[in-house]
Write an enzyme that holds these catalytic residues in place. Sequence first.
Site, PDB file in Angstrom:
ATOM      1  CB  THR A  77       0.833  -8.170   2.858  1.00 46.04           C
ATOM      2  OG1 THR A  77       1.950  -7.273   2.939  1.00 46.04           O
ATOM      3  CG2 THR A  77       0.871  -9.148   4.022  1.00 46.04           C
ATOM      4  N   GLY A  78       1.732  -7.664  -0.427  1.00 47.07           N
ATOM      5  CA  GLY A  78       1.632  -6.717  -1.541  1.00 47.07           C
ATOM      6  C   GLY A  78       1.176  -7.403  -2.820  1.00 47.07           C
ATOM      7  CE1 TYR A  96      24.057  -2.007  10.154  1.00 44.11           C
ATOM      8  CE2 TYR A  96      25.197  -0.947   8.325  1.00 44.11           C
ATOM      9  CZ  TYR A  96      24.809  -2.093   8.994  1.00 44.11           C
ATOM     10  OH  TYR A  96      25.175  -3.314   8.510  1.00 44.11           O
ATOM     11  CE1 TYR A 122       4.398  -3.726  11.812  1.00 44.31           C
ATOM     12  CE2 TYR A 122       3.378  -2.429  13.546  1.00 44.31           C
ATOM     13  CZ  TYR A 122       3.824  -2.540  12.245  1.00 44.31           C
ATOM     14  OH  TYR A 122       3.697  -1.478  11.383  1.00 44.31           O
ATOM     15  CG  PHE A 156      -1.500   1.213   1.688  1.00 39.31           C
ATOM     16  CD1 PHE A 156      -2.187   2.048   0.814  1.00 39.31           C
ATOM     17  CD2 PHE A 156      -1.391   1.591   3.029  1.00 39.31           C
ATOM     18  CE1 PHE A 156      -2.732   3.252   1.264  1.00 39.31           C
ATOM     19  CE2 PHE A 156      -1.932   2.781   3.483  1.00 39.31           C
ATOM     20  CZ  PHE A 156      -2.585   3.610   2.602  1.00 39.31           C
TER      21      PHE A 156
END
Length: 319
Positions: free
Chosen positions: A36-37, A160, A146, A12
Amino acid sequence: MPRAVVTGGAGFLGSHLAEALVGGGYEVVVVDDFSTGRRENLAGLADDPRCTVVEHDVSWGLPVSGPVDAVCHLASPASPPAYLARPLETLAVGSEGTRHALALAHAHGARFLLASTSEIYGDPLVHPQPEDYLGNVSSIGPRSVYDEAKRFAEAITMAYHRTFGLDTKIVRIFNTYGPRMAPGDGRVVTNFIEQALAGSPLTVYGDGTQTRSFCWVDDEVRGLVALLHSDWTGPMNIGNPAEFTVRELAELVREAAGVDVPITFAPLPQDDPTRRRPDITRAGAVLGWRPEVPLREGVERLVAWYRAGRPAPARLPDR
Ligand code: NAD
Ligand code: UDP
């Protein structure tokens, strides 16, 4: 022509970001495993030589050759049913996937944008949530796959930056909605619209007094692009601070769809945050960004998009 890699670019938000980057003069490489895409999300770029698509799970690496000027890391399940159905994959893409994306940016001296989330604030004890609020997150509840994956992603991104001086940006995205959200992916705005247009009851979880702050996709993507091009290196909230209860959203969807379906109540999922609203002072000061589309207008636009015939039948994410 600068070249950007967009992981999760068939999803999305990623597909809208890919379009915005191509429109802004970039060549874009989308890397997506289509968990999911969908390819159809990139239909607007299908015949455009400035966009190429690599099908790959970024938890296992990022097979991109050639120059890279920016890496935008959006790959991750995003809706609660999607990440609850794929807990280990969600942890993997937030950790290993983010490490691979950072390594690619580091190898090319590219800018790096991490798609983080308001979920890193958990069930917030500070309201609205500024970026320096550290959050109230369960490390063991079902949503932790998540939330903690995104918190790790933020930590390795800052590592980083500190270790290699990588030019990093972290966007904490608050609930964003608009065309191309996967039908049946379970998020509240599309659930309610799909239910209303099917003449079904709207399923409010809990008593509907929990709040969310909903951002129209074009506003969100404008914020992502501005942040990518800024000199900011840490986290930034990008979301619409107008806060609604879920019950208010249900009423609004019924009005926007012009249907008189009932509202039913179902159990509240475990650890569902009781409130959520971004403090966007930083985005205003640093980027001059603020959202423009009010929720009612966005919901009306999305209802019109559905009525124009876009969505496929509802489906739950595959495991
Ligand atoms: P989405 O599910 O539509 O897009 C996610 C994309 O990532 C999909 O195309 C999927 O196939 C891809 N993907 C998932 N795991 C992958 C992997 N291991 N390798 C390669 N590709 C993979 O969801 P979205 O709403 O567009 O979310 C995009 C990003 O924004 C996510 O990182 C999400 O956590 C973040 N975010 C979104 C919202 C929102 O309201 N939409 C809110 C907060 C954060
Ligand atoms: N929700 C709801 N009915 C639905 C789907 C979601 O009441 O059909 C609620 C959910 O419990 C949460 C809010 O709406 O309180 C937002 O849910 P969503 O899954 O869209 O996003 P998130 O919980 O990640 O903010």
